[in-house]
Design a protein around this motif. Sequence first.
Motif, PDB file in Angstrom:
ATOM      1  N   PRO A   1      16.910   1.446  -6.462  1.00  0.00           N
ATOM      2  CA  PRO A   1      17.804   2.338  -7.119  1.00  0.00           C
ATOM      3  C   PRO A   1      17.520   3.712  -6.733  1.00  0.00           C
ATOM      4  O   PRO A   1      16.276   4.022  -6.855  1.00  0.00           O
TER       5      PRO A   1
ATOM      6  N   ASP B   1      20.233  -7.449  -9.065  1.00  0.00           N
ATOM      7  CA  ASP B   1      20.788  -6.173  -8.821  1.00  0.00           C
ATOM      8  C   ASP B   1      22.435  -6.636  -8.959  1.00  0.00           C
ATOM      9  O   ASP B   1      23.232  -6.127  -9.767  1.00  0.00           O
TER      10      ASP B   1
ATOM     11  N   ARG C   1      17.072  -6.307  -7.177  1.00  0.00           N
ATOM     12  CA  ARG C   1      16.432  -4.907  -7.359  1.00  0.00           C
ATOM     13  C   ARG C   1      15.014  -4.718  -6.993  1.00  0.00           C
ATOM     14  O   ARG C   1      14.435  -5.545  -7.635  1.00  0.00           O
TER      15      ARG C   1
ATOM     16  N   SER D   1      21.175   4.540  -3.413  1.00  0.00           N
ATOM     17  CA  SER D   1      20.014   3.757  -3.226  1.00  0.00           C
ATOM     18  C   SER D   1      19.582   3.641  -1.854  1.00  0.00           C
ATOM     19  O   SER D   1      20.335   3.811  -1.102  1.00  0.00           O
TER      20      SER D   1
END
Length: 146
Positions: A143, A12, A93, A123
């Motif tokens: 997210p 991420d 992520r 997030s």
Amino acid sequence: MEELRGFVTAIDHVGIAVPDLDAAIAFHREHFGLEVAHEEVNEEQGVREAMLRAPGDDGTGAAVQLLAPLTPESTIAKFIGRSGPGLQQLAYRVSDVDAAADALRAKGLRMLYEQARRGTSDSRVNFVHPKDAGGVLVELVEPARH
């Protein structure tokens, strides 16, 4: 990390602790051509932050997160005081931060938070304790679903 197979979808971002957010943004813009994709104050985390991306990135690529302390007592201020400005975290992520954290706990890793907290752009985040991850603060980022 075998235990996160199916949860990690991408790198991420990398987080960089900086004493002055505006100066750091200007540096990365001038020298590397990065653009500010998002900027916010996160009182809960004690930071003013910006996510920078390469020109043309549609938001799916890895970002550079600049983190500046709001107060001398914030975690980022303590990090800078201890280690100086620099790389502070690596963020993966994930599709489900709670399931990922539970899978890591089941393997004996410590998470910094019992429950996920609000991160950048709403997030949900949690962190693997650096002592359990080779000295690296690993962030798990789910997210926001917009």
